[in-house]
Scaffold this active site. Structure first.
Site, short mmCIF file in Angstrom:
data_model
loop_
_atom_site.label_atom_id
_atom_site.label_comp_id
_atom_site.label_asym_id
_atom_site.label_seq_id
_atom_site.Cartn_x
_atom_site.Cartn_y
_atom_site.Cartn_z
N GLY A 29 0.81 -1.21 0.00
CA GLY A 29 0.00 0.00 0.00
C GLY A 29 0.84 1.26 0.00
O GLY A 29 2.08 1.21 0.13
N LYS A 98 -8.67 -4.73 5.73
CA LYS A 98 -7.58 -4.55 4.79
C LYS A 98 -7.99 -5.13 3.44
O LYS A 98 -8.91 -5.90 3.34
CB LYS A 98 -6.31 -5.26 5.30
CG LYS A 98 -5.74 -4.61 6.56
CD LYS A 98 -4.57 -5.38 7.16
CE LYS A 98 -3.51 -5.74 6.17
NZ LYS A 98 -2.98 -4.57 5.42
N GLU A 107 -1.28 -10.85 2.34
CA GLU A 107 -1.04 -10.13 3.61
C GLU A 107 -1.34 -11.03 4.80
O GLU A 107 -0.59 -11.04 5.78
CB GLU A 107 -1.88 -8.86 3.65
CG GLU A 107 -1.37 -7.78 2.70
CD GLU A 107 -2.30 -6.59 2.55
OE1 GLU A 107 -1.86 -5.58 1.99
OE2 GLU A 107 -3.47 -6.68 2.98
N LYS A 125 -7.98 6.48 9.68
CA LYS A 125 -8.28 5.04 9.60
C LYS A 125 -8.82 4.47 10.91
O LYS A 125 -9.31 3.34 10.93
CB LYS A 125 -7.02 4.27 9.20
CG LYS A 125 -6.37 4.74 7.90
CD LYS A 125 -7.29 4.60 6.72
CE LYS A 125 -6.58 4.76 5.38
NZ LYS A 125 -5.95 6.06 5.18
#
EC number: 5.3.1.6
Length: 223
Positions: A29, A98, A107, A125
């Site tokens: 990311g 996520k 991940e 977030k």
């Protein structure tokens, strides 16, 4: 500070969690991109020395290699001390959503190898309840319609992410309209639905630490 500056701030703060002399798990990311760049600068100065990394995506692998940082396959390691990654949402217990970058399956694989998950994110977030961000779910393509109906039964509106194929060859459903009050139970349930590869709720693999960037600097949350 703008959002890009906050990402750079927490990316640099995460350097304190890099285990000297040990293989590091690296996520995916834009915030992780900032961390990789900061890590490369410290390695170049001789301030940090690690034997290599395990990456959760082709995107991060290419960035690490570009900086001259060794990338190992997950099958080459039996464990990692630390995994550093971002999140699309994180709550006050360390549970996360996520998969905005479509790398959620890899991940989770890398997170499962790690003893500590260090989440790096900006303060936007942090949420009370997961679900405002559309929940990513990696799926087997033939199950898309079936899974869309199953999510509708629990109040979610699912749509295929157009043009996206994951590093594993899967597709992504983004599910809107959910309020995930029991992340552990929700993750366990959805992961059993036929056609689901991985649901983007990280409850079993929640964060141990969150470095949260805001106007006042970096706040450290521990769970």
């Amino acid at each position: 500070m703008n959002q890009d500056q906050l990402k750079q701030l927490v990316g640099r703060a995460a350097l304190d969690y890099v285990p000297a002399g040990q293989i590091l798990g690296v996520g995916t990311g834009s915030t992780v991109d900032c961390f990789i760049d900061a890590l490369a600068a410290e390695i170049a100065k001789g301030a940090i020395a690690i034997p290599g990394t395990v990456s959760s995506s082709e995107r991060s692998t290419q960035r690490l290699i570009k900086h001259g940082i060794k990338v190992l396959d997950a099958s080459e390691v039996t464990g990692l001390a630390v995994y550093i990654d971002g999140a699309d949402e994180i709550d006050g217990r360390g549970y996360m959503v996520k998969g905005g970058g479509a790398a959620l399956t890899r991940e989770k694989i890398v997170a499962d190898l790690a003893g500590k998950f260090v989440c790096i994110a900006d303060e936007s977030k942090l949420v009370q309840t997961l679900g405002a961000f559309p929940l990513p779910v990696e799926i087997i393509p033939m199950a898309a319609a079936q899974l869309t109906r199953r999510f509708a039964k629990i109040g979610g509106t699912a749509s295929l992410r157009a043009g996206v194929v994951t590093d594993n060859g899967g597709h992504i459903l983004d599910v809107r309209g959910l309020s995930i009050t029991d992340p552990l139970g929700f993750e366990a349930e959805v992961n059993q639905w036929p056609g689901v590869v991985t649901v983007g709720v990280f409850a079993r693999h929640k964060a141990s630490v969150c470095l949260l960037g805001g106007a006042g600097g970096v706040k450290t949350l521990t769970f």
